[in-house]
Design a protein around this motif. Structure first.
Motif, PDB file in Angstrom:
ATOM      1  N   THR A   1      27.793-103.521   6.964  1.00 46.04           N
ATOM      2  CA  THR A   1      28.316-104.173   8.042  1.00 46.04           C
ATOM      3  C   THR A   1      28.330-102.255   9.123  1.00 46.04           C
ATOM      4  O   THR A   1      29.066-103.372  10.206  1.00 46.04           O
ATOM      5  CB  THR A   1      29.868-104.499   7.883  1.00 46.04           C
ATOM      6  OG1 THR A   1      30.608-103.308   7.279  1.00 46.04           O
ATOM      7  CG2 THR A   1      29.437-106.214   6.532  1.00 46.04           C
ATOM      8  N   GLU A   2      28.649-101.736   8.757  1.00 45.29           N
ATOM      9  CA  GLU A   2      28.489-100.622   9.869  1.00 45.29           C
ATOM     10  C   GLU A   2      27.155 -99.291  10.271  1.00 45.29           C
ATOM     11  O   GLU A   2      26.676 -99.784   8.562  1.00 45.29           O
ATOM     12  CB  GLU A   2      29.682 -99.590   9.611  1.00 45.29           C
ATOM     13  CG  GLU A   2      30.997-100.075   9.703  1.00 45.29           C
ATOM     14  CD  GLU A   2      32.337 -98.899   8.998  1.00 45.29           C
ATOM     15  OE1 GLU A   2      32.506 -98.944  10.741  1.00 45.29           O
ATOM     16  OE2 GLU A   2      32.477 -98.927   8.192  1.00 45.29           O
ATOM     17  N   ASN A   3      26.919 -99.072  10.943  1.00 45.67           N
ATOM     18  CA  ASN A   3      25.565 -97.569  10.680  1.00 45.67           C
ATOM     19  C   ASN A   3      25.820 -96.991  10.298  1.00 45.67           C
ATOM     20  O   ASN A   3      26.358 -96.195  11.123  1.00 45.67           O
ATOM     21  CB  ASN A   3      25.274 -98.205  12.534  1.00 45.67           C
ATOM     22  CG  ASN A   3      23.663 -97.142  12.194  1.00 45.67           C
ATOM     23  OD1 ASN A   3      23.128 -96.620  11.247  1.00 45.67           O
ATOM     24  ND2 ASN A   3      23.175 -98.267  13.250  1.00 45.67           N
ATOM     25  N   LEU A   4      25.503 -96.469   9.184  1.00 43.74           N
ATOM     26  CA  LEU A   4      26.290 -95.219   8.577  1.00 43.74           C
ATOM     27  C   LEU A   4      25.428 -94.141   8.713  1.00 43.74           C
ATOM     28  O   LEU A   4      25.655 -92.863   8.774  1.00 43.74           O
ATOM     29  CB  LEU A   4      26.432 -95.541   6.387  1.00 43.74           C
ATOM     30  CG  LEU A   4      27.193 -96.290   6.451  1.00 43.74           C
ATOM     31  CD1 LEU A   4      27.541 -96.474   4.592  1.00 43.74           C
ATOM     32  CD2 LEU A   4      28.793 -95.939   7.110  1.00 43.74           C
ATOM     33  N   ASN A   5      24.154 -94.637   9.278  1.00 44.95           N
ATOM     34  CA  ASN A   5      23.282 -93.203  10.126  1.00 44.95           C
ATOM     35  C   ASN A   5      23.941 -93.248  11.314  1.00 44.95           C
ATOM     36  O   ASN A   5      23.182 -91.259  11.740  1.00 44.95           O
ATOM     37  CB  ASN A   5      21.716 -93.678  10.201  1.00 44.95           C
ATOM     38  CG  ASN A   5      20.662 -92.908  10.786  1.00 44.95           C
ATOM     39  OD1 ASN A   5      20.480 -92.417   9.683  1.00 44.95           O
ATOM     40  ND2 ASN A   5      20.566 -93.449  11.611  1.00 44.95           N
TER      41      ASN A   5
END
Length: 558
Positions: free
Chosen positions: A292-296
């Motif tokens: 759900t979050e763009n960890l990149n």
């Protein structure tokens, strides 16, 4: 960036005419659906107001007061065991339930599958039959002898195979181990299974409510999938087949020529990066996650990997030859590489997606109970409330780019606005995310956790288990140690693209608008999908115009 079908000039009058036709279709569909719902609701009220009924045991039931309405009935229970949503209540697509944070869906939009709330078993069978009848689907697993064998009855050895298959599989795509010293390694290789406008985690029991997804792993994953059906039915497009009935899915990829692309394959990393090695736990029953979050792009001090990896990369067919990359859609030139008879060097667009690996010990089927680590995804420090550590889970999805093609005009289904069906101002690829619903056989899950993810050679020799080895593959991936390995999956040889119009026609049986361009095929029903839900539904901070997660690559080229 709005792509159009080949041969369609960008003439304003044509666009205006399309919009007019679409509006007329909407109005006509709305009138028909409203009338249908009225008739259906009246039928339900009539049934509820009947003086008495007879139950399955032949006993008379209590009379229902004449003033009762359809919503006065006892709450229905859907196939996931949860209270069924009242599809007759008038809600707006943008209305959000304050308790769940999930956007309630307009029944006018969803009238095509309200029957799912009335007869879920029939609706589930119909939905699965529609998916399996699609013209482009991986049919290699249809005749698997264990597809209907419950998990508890599976014999592990029946689904083991020789490790040599990992070195000699077709297309010169060896799936050997790539031993490294920095962490424990286990990988699973899967291929495309099917497409569907379904998301059993976000919209359980509601076929057609999501943007178009491509599914890997369990061949029967659909809107009506439950944890019980996931682990006890279906084959799998992954190595080990029924031993790995995990459901993996991500937004479908559209090219600039009106097609939806089929990936060559998908590799899933379950790694013991840094602190995860030696601490990684076996997934509990029912575990499900959504990236759900763009960890990149999330700062490393907040558990992300910003500045370390790129989410979209151009490669030469899973080799170390990498070129232009980007945090959004990369520009990959299909003519960049030539052809080597021993190792074809076509261009590949690689999309990588990271998941959180820390769990708070609460309901594992609720994806809000998973969280990024404390400081740098690669450090894997799970502490405080989220002190349970799981492997570093990461998807690598690879699309072949043919000569003469360029991915600059490619986009994800989730990049498309679910109301206007146009690409917004954000760069394509901004909405990258994925879903994971664990369906591993528990004995196999423990085996690769103990022998691969948590394993460290006592002499510090690099180790790693490849894409199906269940014990350390040895220091030389070309000469693996003896030991059990998951059976190599059959190789998908079907088409690597399908017209978007075909999927829309085959998988959206009750469309509320006509197809005019590929963006229309991103959704079956308007106002639905992750983008319509808003960030509150995903349980994390807003990340652009849709709730999303991660992206990443790895330097060991495994």
């Amino acid at each position: 960036m709005v792509s159009s079908e080949p041969g369609t000039p960008p003439v304003e009058s044509d666009t205006a005419r399309r919009r007019t036709r679409t509006k007329r279709t909407h109005r006509l569909a709305g009138v028909i659906i409203v009338l249908s719902l009225a008739v259906l609701a009246a039928a339900v009220v009539t049934t509820v107001n009947a003086p008495s009924e007879v139950n399955a045991a032949g006993e008379g039931t209590t009379d229902t007061p004449a003033s009762a309405t359809a919503t006065d009935d006892p709450i229905d229970v859907n196939t996931n065991g949860a209270a069924a949503v009242d599809m007759f209540a008038a809600t707006s697509p943008s209305t959000t339930d304050p308790e769940s944070g999930i956007a309630e869906l307009d029944p006018i939009m969803l009238a095509g599958f309200t029957r799912a709330e009335i007869d879920p078993e029939a609706a589930a069978a119909e939905n699965l039959a529609m998916i399996t009848a699609a013209s482009v689907r991986n049919r290699n697993h249809d005749d698997s002898p264990y597809a209907s064998t419950p998990q508890s009855d599976l014999v592990l050895a029946d689904l083991y195979g020789p490790r040599s298959d990992y070195l000699n599989n077709p297309y010169n795509h060896p799936e050997k181990s790539f031993p490294v010293a920095k962490g424990g390694q286990f990988r699973a290789a899967c291929e495309f299974s099917h497409f569907a406008y379904d998301d059993p985690l976000v919209y359980p029991g509601k076929p057609g409510a999501s943007h178009l997804h491509m599914f890997f792993g369990n061949t029967r994953t659909n809107a009506f999938t439950t944890y019980d059906s996931l682990i006890n039915s279906g084959s799998s497009t992954c190595n080990g087949q029924e031993l790995n009935r995990t459901g993996y899915w991500a937004p479908a990829m559209f090219d600039g020529n009106g097609n939806v692309r089929v990936p060559e394959r998908m590799v899933i990393y379950y790694k013991g990066e840094n602190l995860a090695r030696g601490r990684a736990e076996v997934y509990p029953p029912g575990a499900a996650m959504i990236a759900t979050e763009n960890l990149n792009v999330l700062p490393r001090e907040q558990g992300g990997a910003a500045g370390v990896r790129l989410g979209f990369l151009c490669t030469s067919n899973f080799s170390p030859n990498t070129t232009d990359g980007s945090q959004t859609m990369a520009t990959c030139d299909g003519s960049r590489y030539g052809s080597d008879p021993n190792r074809p060097q076509w261009t590949v667009l690689e999309v990588s997606i990271k998941f959180p690996q820390c769990w708070n010990g609460k309901d594992p089927s609720d994806w809000s109970n998973f969280h990024p680590p404390v400081g740098d995804w690669y450090v894997s420090r799970c502490e405080g409330e989220y002190n349970h550590t799981f492997p570093n889970l990461e998807y690598f999805i690879n699309y072949r780019v043919e000569a003469g093609e360029n991915t600059a005009d490619w986009f994800l289904a989730s990049d498309v606005d679910p109301v206007g069906f146009t690409l917004g101002d954000d760069p394509a690829g901004t909405t990258v995310h994925a879903d994971w619903w664990g369906g591993w056989h528990p004995d196999i899950n423990k085996m690769w956790i103990d022998n691969c993810v948590n394993y460290a050679h006592p002499d510090g020799v690099p180790s790693g288990c490849g894409r199906g080895y269940l014990t350390d593959g040895g220091p030389d991936g070309d000469n693996p140690y003896d030991g059990p390995a998951l059976k190599m999956r059959p190789q998908y040889t079907g088409p690597l693209s399908v017209p978007a119009a075909t999927l829309y026609e085959e998988l959206c049986p009750n469309p509320t608008r006509e197809y005019t361009r590929s963006e229309d095929a991103a959704y079956c029903h308007p106002g639905t999908g992750h983008a319509a839900m808003g960030h509150a539904a995903m349980g994390h901070a807003a990340m652009g115009h849709t709730a999303i997660e991660n992206a990443a690559i790895d330097t060991d080229n495994g």
